[in-house]
Design a protein around this motif. Structure first.
Motif, mmCIF file in Angstrom:
data_model
loop_
_atom_site.group_PDB
_atom_site.id
_atom_site.type_symbol
_atom_site.label_atom_id
_atom_site.label_comp_id
_atom_site.label_asym_id
_atom_site.label_seq_id
_atom_site.Cartn_x
_atom_site.Cartn_y
_atom_site.Cartn_z
ATOM 1 N N MET A 124 0.847 -1.182 0.000
ATOM 2 C CA MET A 124 0.000 0.000 0.000
ATOM 3 C C MET A 124 0.892 1.246 0.000
ATOM 4 S SD MET A 124 -2.907 0.526 2.859
ATOM 5 C CE MET A 124 -4.046 1.863 2.812
ATOM 6 N N GLU A 125 0.558 2.244 -0.822
ATOM 7 C CA GLU A 125 1.354 3.462 -0.881
ATOM 8 C C GLU A 125 0.721 4.556 -0.032
ATOM 9 O OE1 GLU A 125 1.954 4.653 -4.940
ATOM 10 O OE2 GLU A 125 3.482 3.110 -5.246
ATOM 11 N N PHE A 126 1.579 5.362 0.592
ATOM 12 C CA PHE A 126 1.149 6.452 1.448
ATOM 13 C C PHE A 126 1.890 7.720 1.049
ATOM 14 C CE2 PHE A 126 0.923 2.540 3.868
ATOM 15 C CZ PHE A 126 -0.295 2.616 4.524
ATOM 16 N N THR A 127 1.233 8.863 1.178
ATOM 17 C CA THR A 127 1.922 10.147 1.082
ATOM 18 C C THR A 127 2.378 10.514 2.492
ATOM 19 O OG1 THR A 127 -0.072 11.438 1.484
ATOM 20 C CG2 THR A 127 0.438 10.893 -0.826
ATOM 21 N N GLN A 128 3.214 11.527 2.600
ATOM 22 C CA GLN A 128 3.645 11.965 3.930
ATOM 23 C C GLN A 128 2.441 12.442 4.740
ATOM 24 O OE1 GLN A 128 6.792 11.604 5.309
ATOM 25 N NE2 GLN A 128 5.621 12.081 7.152
ATOM 26 N N GLU A 129 1.491 13.062 4.082
ATOM 27 C CA GLU A 129 0.273 13.512 4.763
ATOM 28 C C GLU A 129 -0.501 12.329 5.332
ATOM 29 O OE1 GLU A 129 -3.808 16.001 3.710
ATOM 30 O OE2 GLU A 129 -2.102 16.116 2.354
ATOM 31 N N ASP A 130 -0.600 11.236 4.556
ATOM 32 C CA ASP A 130 -1.262 10.018 5.052
ATOM 33 C C ASP A 130 -0.562 9.499 6.300
ATOM 34 O OD1 ASP A 130 -2.965 10.078 2.815
ATOM 35 O OD2 ASP A 130 -1.690 8.679 1.685
ATOM 36 N N LEU A 131 0.768 9.458 6.247
ATOM 37 C CA LEU A 131 1.530 8.943 7.382
ATOM 38 C C LEU A 131 1.393 9.844 8.605
ATOM 39 C CD1 LEU A 131 4.748 7.702 5.563
ATOM 40 C CD2 LEU A 131 2.804 6.346 6.362
ATOM 41 N N ASP A 132 1.359 11.147 8.386
ATOM 42 C CA ASP A 132 1.183 12.079 9.503
ATOM 43 C C ASP A 132 -0.176 11.880 10.171
ATOM 44 O OD1 ASP A 132 3.693 13.113 8.991
ATOM 45 O OD2 ASP A 132 2.935 14.879 7.911
ATOM 46 N N SER A 133 -1.179 11.527 9.376
ATOM 47 C CA SER A 133 -2.512 11.318 9.960
ATOM 48 C C SER A 133 -2.565 10.061 10.828
ATOM 49 C CB SER A 133 -3.569 11.252 8.859
ATOM 50 O OG SER A 133 -3.450 10.057 8.116
ATOM 51 N N LEU A 134 -1.632 9.140 10.628
ATOM 52 C CA LEU A 134 -1.580 7.943 11.474
ATOM 53 C C LEU A 134 -1.015 8.232 12.862
ATOM 54 C CD1 LEU A 134 -0.297 5.241 8.945
ATOM 55 C CD2 LEU A 134 -2.610 5.521 9.846
ATOM 56 N N SER A 135 -0.483 9.449 13.062
ATOM 57 C CA SER A 135 0.147 9.760 14.346
ATOM 58 C C SER A 135 -0.841 9.752 15.504
ATOM 59 C CB SER A 135 0.868 11.109 14.274
ATOM 60 O OG SER A 135 -0.069 12.148 14.079
#
Length: 165
Positions: free
Chosen positions: A134-145
């Motif tokens: 699955m691909e993520f943008t940095q914004e996607d990863l930040d939302s997982l915080s």
């Protein structure tokens, strides 16, 4: 217009012009290998107007007029594009070392996620199979915080560019 797209348009549609990107500059040359090191236009990738573009018209000889027109059109389209839109957004995949079969850990990539109000589940693909990750943008990863410490996500992430390796 993205930088990569501009390079592809110029290099793919002109017979006498070649553009190369290096050191945050686009250098535009005559395709003739004897004059390859002599650019006639040099543009910083963050340029916003024609005044910031360097030119050496002595190196312009034997450029087809239609090729020069194409170059000028593409450069104008780049200048009209906001700087933050000129670059593709970086994509990432997440991986973890897991002991799936016995005590030997193998690297597995996240290929799906289930997120509910109080639970997040990572689903992992086959060992070392990055192609289906699955691909993520940095914004996607930040939302997982909200679910995971940032350090944990940063430890799992890696660029997706070489995903098909």
């Amino acid at each position: 217009m993205k930088i990569k797209e501009a390079i592809e348009i110029i290099n793919g549609s002109t017979s006498t012009v070649l553009v190369k990107e290096s050191d945050d500059f686009l250098r535009i040359y005559h395709r003739d290998l004897n004059t390859y090191n002599n650019w006639f236009l040099k543009m910083h990738i963050d340029a916003t107007n024609w005044d910031s573009i360097c030119s050496d018209w002595d190196c312009l000889s034997n450029i087809e007029p239609r090729d020069l027109a194409r170059v000028m059109d593409v450069i104008q389209r780049l200048l009209d594009t906001p700087i933050n839109e000129r670059f593709p957004e970086k994509k990432y995949v997440l991986s973890a070392m897991r002991c799936v079969e016995g005590p030997v850990p193998v690297k597995q990539y996240v290929d799906a996620m289930n997120i509910s109000t109080n639970n997040v589940e990572f689903h992992f693909g086959f060992a070392n199979e990055k192609a289906n990750a699955m691909e993520f943008t940095q914004e996607d990863l930040d939302s997982l915080s909200g679910f995971f410490p940032k350090d944990a996500i940063d430890a799992m992430k890696e660029p997706a560019e070489d995903k098909n390796d």
